[in-house]
Design a protein around this motif. Sequence first.
Motif, PDB file in Angstrom:
ATOM      1  N   LEU A 161      65.450  39.025  61.536  1.00 50.51           N
ATOM      2  CA  LEU A 161      65.073  39.946  60.460  1.00 50.51           C
ATOM      3  C   LEU A 161      63.852  39.437  59.706  1.00 50.51           C
ATOM      4  O   LEU A 161      63.447  40.018  58.716  1.00 50.51           O
ATOM      5  N   SER A 184      69.623  36.454  61.485  1.00 52.81           N
ATOM      6  CA  SER A 184      68.846  36.339  60.262  1.00 52.81           C
ATOM      7  C   SER A 184      67.374  36.064  60.565  1.00 52.81           C
ATOM      8  O   SER A 184      66.486  36.703  60.000  1.00 52.81           O
ATOM      9  N   PRO A 195      77.087  41.312  62.913  1.00 50.80           N
ATOM     10  CA  PRO A 195      76.929  41.553  61.481  1.00 50.80           C
ATOM     11  C   PRO A 195      77.291  40.292  60.699  1.00 50.80           C
ATOM     12  O   PRO A 195      78.083  39.483  61.190  1.00 50.80           O
ATOM     13  N   SER A 242      68.230  54.032  56.921  1.00 52.13           N
ATOM     14  CA  SER A 242      68.425  53.205  58.114  1.00 52.13           C
ATOM     15  C   SER A 242      69.738  53.536  58.798  1.00 52.13           C
ATOM     16  O   SER A 242      69.814  53.594  60.034  1.00 52.13           O
ATOM     17  N   ALA A 293      70.286  43.310  54.095  1.00 44.65           N
ATOM     18  CA  ALA A 293      70.074  41.858  54.185  1.00 44.65           C
ATOM     19  C   ALA A 293      68.609  41.496  54.411  1.00 44.65           C
ATOM     20  O   ALA A 293      68.048  40.671  53.691  1.00 44.65           O
ATOM     21  N   CYS A 300      73.966  46.785  63.363  1.00 39.63           N
ATOM     22  CA  CYS A 300      72.916  45.783  63.616  1.00 39.63           C
ATOM     23  C   CYS A 300      71.575  46.460  63.864  1.00 39.63           C
ATOM     24  O   CYS A 300      70.525  45.932  63.474  1.00 39.63           O
ATOM     25  N   ASP A 315      75.399  45.582  52.307  1.00 40.93           N
ATOM     26  CA  ASP A 315      74.652  44.321  52.222  1.00 40.93           C
ATOM     27  C   ASP A 315      74.075  43.921  53.568  1.00 40.93           C
ATOM     28  O   ASP A 315      72.998  43.331  53.650  1.00 40.93           O
ATOM     29  N   ASN A 316      74.810  44.237  54.654  1.00 42.18           N
ATOM     30  CA  ASN A 316      74.301  43.923  55.980  1.00 42.18           C
ATOM     31  C   ASN A 316      72.987  44.645  56.234  1.00 42.18           C
ATOM     32  O   ASN A 316      72.027  44.047  56.718  1.00 42.18           O
ATOM     33  N   VAL A 317      72.967  45.942  55.931  1.00 43.52           N
ATOM     34  CA  VAL A 317      71.747  46.711  56.183  1.00 43.52           C
ATOM     35  C   VAL A 317      70.635  46.236  55.255  1.00 43.52           C
ATOM     36  O   VAL A 317      69.476  46.125  55.649  1.00 43.52           O
ATOM     37  N   VAL A 352      68.747  51.910  52.740  1.00 42.93           N
ATOM     38  CA  VAL A 352      69.999  51.718  53.468  1.00 42.93           C
ATOM     39  C   VAL A 352      70.479  53.040  54.047  1.00 42.93           C
ATOM     40  O   VAL A 352      70.863  53.127  55.225  1.00 42.93           O
ATOM     41  N   ARG A 404      70.344  47.484  60.554  1.00 43.70           N
ATOM     42  CA  ARG A 404      69.842  46.304  59.860  1.00 43.70           C
ATOM     43  C   ARG A 404      68.441  45.954  60.354  1.00 43.70           C
ATOM     44  O   ARG A 404      67.563  45.585  59.580  1.00 43.70           O
TER      45      ARG A 404
END
Lengths: 258, 295
Positions: free
Chosen positions: B184, B181, A96, A128, A108, A158, A104-106, A125, A161
């Motif tokens: 994603l 990142s 994460p 998810s 992102a 994760c 915010d992680n999800v 969010v 996310r």
Amino acid sequence: MAKQIEVSDLDAYYGSHKAIAGVTMTIEPRAVTAFIGPSGCGKSTFLRTLNRMHEVIPGARVEGKVRLEDEDLYGPNVDPVSVRRTIGMVFQRPNPFPTMSIFDNVAAGLRLNGRFSRSELNGIVEESLKGANLWNEVKDRLGKPGAGLSGGQQQRLCIARAIAVRPQVLLMDEPCSALDPISTLAIEDLISRLKLDYTIVIVTHNMQQAARVSDKTAFFNLAAQGQPGMLVEMDETSKIFTNPAKKATEDYITGRFG
Amino acid sequence: MTVQTGIQPISAGRRVKDRAVQVLVYLAFAVAVIPLLSVLWLVVKNGLKRFDVEFLTHSMRNIGARDAGGGAYHAIVGTLEQVLLASLIAVPLGLLTAIYLVEYGNGGRLSRIISFFVDVMTGVPSVVSGLFVLAFWVLVLGMSFSGFAGALALSILMMPVVVRSAEEMLRLVPNELREASYALGVPKWRTIVKVVLPTAFTGIVTGVMLAVARVAGETAPLLLTVFITDSINTDPFHGPQMGLPLYVFDQAGRPTDTAIDRAWAGALTLILIVMLLNLVARLISWWRSPAKRGS
């Protein structure tokens, strides 16, 4: 949503070192495909070639074709960023973003890619996190740092996310190897639910896990140390584990090597 | 020869070695700290004599050679402006260089050349950077002595410190975060802006503050570029300015006790400004840290 992946005659290199050679396979949609094999046989490398994460490493390159339905992922005009948006990935160690909260992680992947209204984000969010089976545990502390969760929760974060950007394929690189059995079970349950919507590819060292969660299994091996890894065989999981076609597969599964 | 096995007490030899090394470490620590504390003590003791409101709000204009009174307002303004301008030049350049070295250079030829020259720049004596600006900016381009010329000289000194510290902080950001990142579907530049830089933020701020502290006390380059004045000049782009290090240097060179006292007070002010800036930086990092926001 889910799409089929076709790989034909794929080689992957790290600099001049050939890590995998001549892999050809078809990965079915709405199913779990497991990659098994001894360490260093290139199964993680192969996984990373499927969403062009392999080339992130300096000097790494790929030859061959990967097709997602009709699109060639390595075509000359293909943006690797869009490939990764379509094919998500979950890593071996939960990672994460340490500066971000759970929410915010999800969010992102969405926030970093475009504009979404707060209410849209809230909806995605929540959906998810529910999809990753984490909602009930974190719904009261969405503003707290994601790094404060336990290892298993972090890994599910994760996954949340990764599915928040609505990929068509989800790649998992040993997602449970850093987790305890209970967290592993939670992730495995999650995988069997996710396969209803996604094409899932999972690399695992745990053969019981492969037998439990996957529909198809691919066995990778390398001829000798320093040689490139290759696909030995791929078949229905039940067949691989009970009546494999190749002697090497049987040896590996019964624990005679590796 | 018998090999001893089993659980044994710590041997006398290891005990002695342990003691000796411990004493050595403490001794080294004391040797390093004593001069530091004594400098601080002297500056505070001598500086407090003239550290008053008049000192902080008045310049040296119309203060005769033997007069008491006067202050360092012009020098404080000058130092703040010069350091701010130097930071505005050096921090973006240094940060971008560090980002290039870590994220894009990949240890290639260009990045090794840059790395080498950053190392060389770290070793440049401060007078040389002052001389360079004097020769290039003032003599060749015909610009006047000004706070900005001083800021140019200071930024030359600042840049390598910023590059090195930012580079180290960026390298500490685990690659897994970058990969997370990318996976994603986030482009590389956004990954750097939104994931890598925030993660390294605290460390980068600390590095910048160290660089600021380093240049805030530089005298030699200012002497050649800012010149010296006794009047207030708030415009850093035109005409000679003052700076606190220059002020200390100037006052300490005068023969009267009142001037010497002013020099001490100037040194104290400089130390306080640097400490204050450090405090602000700490507050910023604390305020930005996820641990605080999470609770």
